[in-house]
Each structure stands twice: as C-alpha cells, then as structure tokens.
Design a protein around this motif. Structure first.
Motif, PDB file in Angstrom:
ATOM      1  N   PHE A 199       8.917   0.806   5.481  1.00  0.00           N
ATOM      2  CA  PHE A 199       9.962   1.813   5.345  1.00  0.00           C
ATOM      3  C   PHE A 199      10.764   1.620   4.057  1.00  0.00           C
ATOM      4  O   PHE A 199      11.259   2.583   3.484  1.00  0.00           O
ATOM      5  N   LEU A 200      10.913   0.389   3.624  1.00  0.00           N
ATOM      6  CA  LEU A 200      11.814   0.045   2.531  1.00  0.00           C
ATOM      7  C   LEU A 200      11.557   0.820   1.243  1.00  0.00           C
ATOM      8  O   LEU A 200      12.466   1.491   0.749  1.00  0.00           O
ATOM      9  N   PRO A 201      10.362   0.789   0.651  1.00  0.00           N
ATOM     10  CA  PRO A 201      10.197   1.504  -0.624  1.00  0.00           C
ATOM     11  C   PRO A 201      10.311   3.016  -0.485  1.00  0.00           C
ATOM     12  O   PRO A 201      10.822   3.691  -1.376  1.00  0.00           O
ATOM     13  N   TRP A 204       0.826  -1.205   0.000  1.00  0.00           N
ATOM     14  CA  TRP A 204       0.000   0.000   0.000  1.00  0.00           C
ATOM     15  C   TRP A 204       0.863   1.260   0.000  1.00  0.00           C
ATOM     16  O   TRP A 204       0.620   2.202  -0.749  1.00  0.00           O
ATOM     17  N   VAL A 205       1.887   1.279   0.845  1.00  0.00           N
ATOM     18  CA  VAL A 205       2.754   2.452   0.934  1.00  0.00           C
ATOM     19  C   VAL A 205       3.494   2.673  -0.377  1.00  0.00           C
ATOM     20  O   VAL A 205       3.640   3.815  -0.836  1.00  0.00           O
ATOM     21  N   GLY A 206       3.933   1.598  -1.002  1.00  0.00           N
ATOM     22  CA  GLY A 206       4.615   1.730  -2.283  1.00  0.00           C
ATOM     23  C   GLY A 206       3.734   2.380  -3.340  1.00  0.00           C
ATOM     24  O   GLY A 206       4.213   3.121  -4.201  1.00  0.00           O
ATOM     25  N   ALA A 236       4.835   6.057   9.689  1.00  0.00           N
ATOM     26  CA  ALA A 236       5.381   4.715   9.916  1.00  0.00           C
ATOM     27  C   ALA A 236       6.107   4.641  11.259  1.00  0.00           C
ATOM     28  O   ALA A 236       5.999   3.647  11.976  1.00  0.00           O
ATOM     29  N   CYS A 237       6.823   5.699  11.605  1.00  0.00           N
ATOM     30  CA  CYS A 237       7.496   5.743  12.909  1.00  0.00           C
ATOM     31  C   CYS A 237       6.482   5.730  14.047  1.00  0.00           C
ATOM     32  O   CYS A 237       6.666   5.020  15.048  1.00  0.00           O
ATOM     33  N   ALA A 238       5.421   6.502  13.891  1.00  0.00           N
ATOM     34  CA  ALA A 238       4.371   6.522  14.918  1.00  0.00           C
ATOM     35  C   ALA A 238       3.715   5.153  15.032  1.00  0.00           C
ATOM     36  O   ALA A 238       3.456   4.664  16.145  1.00  0.00           O
ATOM     37  N   ARG A 289       6.689  11.560   1.032  1.00  0.00           N
ATOM     38  CA  ARG A 289       7.606  10.648   1.733  1.00  0.00           C
ATOM     39  C   ARG A 289       7.775  10.985   3.201  1.00  0.00           C
ATOM     40  O   ARG A 289       7.751  10.106   4.053  1.00  0.00           O
ATOM     41  N   ARG A 290       7.957  12.246   3.484  1.00  0.00           N
ATOM     42  CA  ARG A 290       8.180  12.636   4.887  1.00  0.00           C
ATOM     43  C   ARG A 290       6.980  12.266   5.747  1.00  0.00           C
ATOM     44  O   ARG A 290       7.128  11.705   6.834  1.00  0.00           O
TER      45      ARG A 290
END
Length: 151
Positions: free
Chosen positions: A125-127, A69-71, A86-88, A79-80
């Motif tokens: 986080f990867l993509p 989904w993120v990709g 993602a961190c949260a 992105r930011r």
C-alpha cells in the motif's frame, strides 16, 4: 466553523486524501495488532519457534517483493485498481490465516499475502498511497498531509 474531523485535514485535502489517511490509520491499527497477536496465534495452533519465525520471515519476504513489484507496475495498472486488489489480497490473507493450520499452506499464504507483522506499515500500500497522496492536496499542504500519513 470546522467540524472536529475536518480540523485534522488541511483545507485543500480532497475526499480521496481523507479516505487514504483514514484507511492508513485503520490498517496501521490492524498491522500493530497482527504484530503482537500473530506469534501467539501460531504458537497456540502448535507451531514451534522455528516455524513461527519462518512464517514471519515469509510475510516480510512477500511484503517486500509485492511492494517492489507494485512500485514498478502501478503506473501501468492504475492506482485505484492496485489499491482495490491489495485490499482483496489482504482480505484473502486474513481468511487464509483464519482457516488454515498447516505449516506449508500458511507459509504460502504468508509469502503471497499482505500480512505485515512489523513495527511500521511497509506493505504494498505504501508506494501507491504516497503517490496518490501527493496529488490529493495543494502543494502548500503536502507537508501536513504526509505528516498525518506518517503519524
């Protein structure tokens, strides 16, 4: 003279590249620890091997779905914003695992969260990081940047 820290990064690496690589390293360390500690923790709170396997399956299923989904959605969201979200989500996942001991609540946290008990970082986080890293250095230094990213 280059400082010891700056020797690791190509000359054209931006401060964003340094942050991406540093957070990737820290997250890799945490993911490695989780892959070793999670089964033991789940066993210690009373889960049988089938439930431990189900929780691990849930983390991998959720991670794969979120990554896909993120990709697809990152360009629309930014992105930011995606990295901060993602961190949260990673923080909330950790809190969920630390404060919940029931199987179904933990399974839901595992599927929705960003816990990644696998040998490599295959998370949402990867993509986003790879796309950001491609813009964080001059083209001549990209091979070195991605080599560092994957180490």
């Amino acid at each position: 003279m280059l400082s010891p820290v700056n020797r690791w990064f190509p000359q054209s690496a931006t401060s964003d590249a340094r942050i991406l690589l540093t957070t990737r390293a820290l997250r890799g360390l945490a993911d490695g620890a989780v892959s070793v500690l999670l089964p033991g923790y789940l066993t210690a709170i009373g889960f049988n091997p089938l439930r431990v396997g189900a929780i691990v399956f849930g983390t991998l299923l959720g991670s794969a779905a979120l990554t896909l989904w993120v990709g697809l959605a990152t360009d629309r969201l930014g992105r930011r914003r995606v990295l901060l979200a993602a961190c949260a989500l990673m923080l909330l996942t950790g809190i969920g695992f630390a404060t919940t001991t029931g199987f179904w609540p933990l399974f839901i946290v595992a599927v929705i969260g960003t816990l990644n008990p696998s040998a490599g970082d295959v998370s949402l986080f990867l993509p986003v990081e790879q796309a950001a890293l491609a813009e964080a250095a001059e083209p001549r230094d990209l091979t070195a940047m991605f080599a560092l990213y994957n180490v």
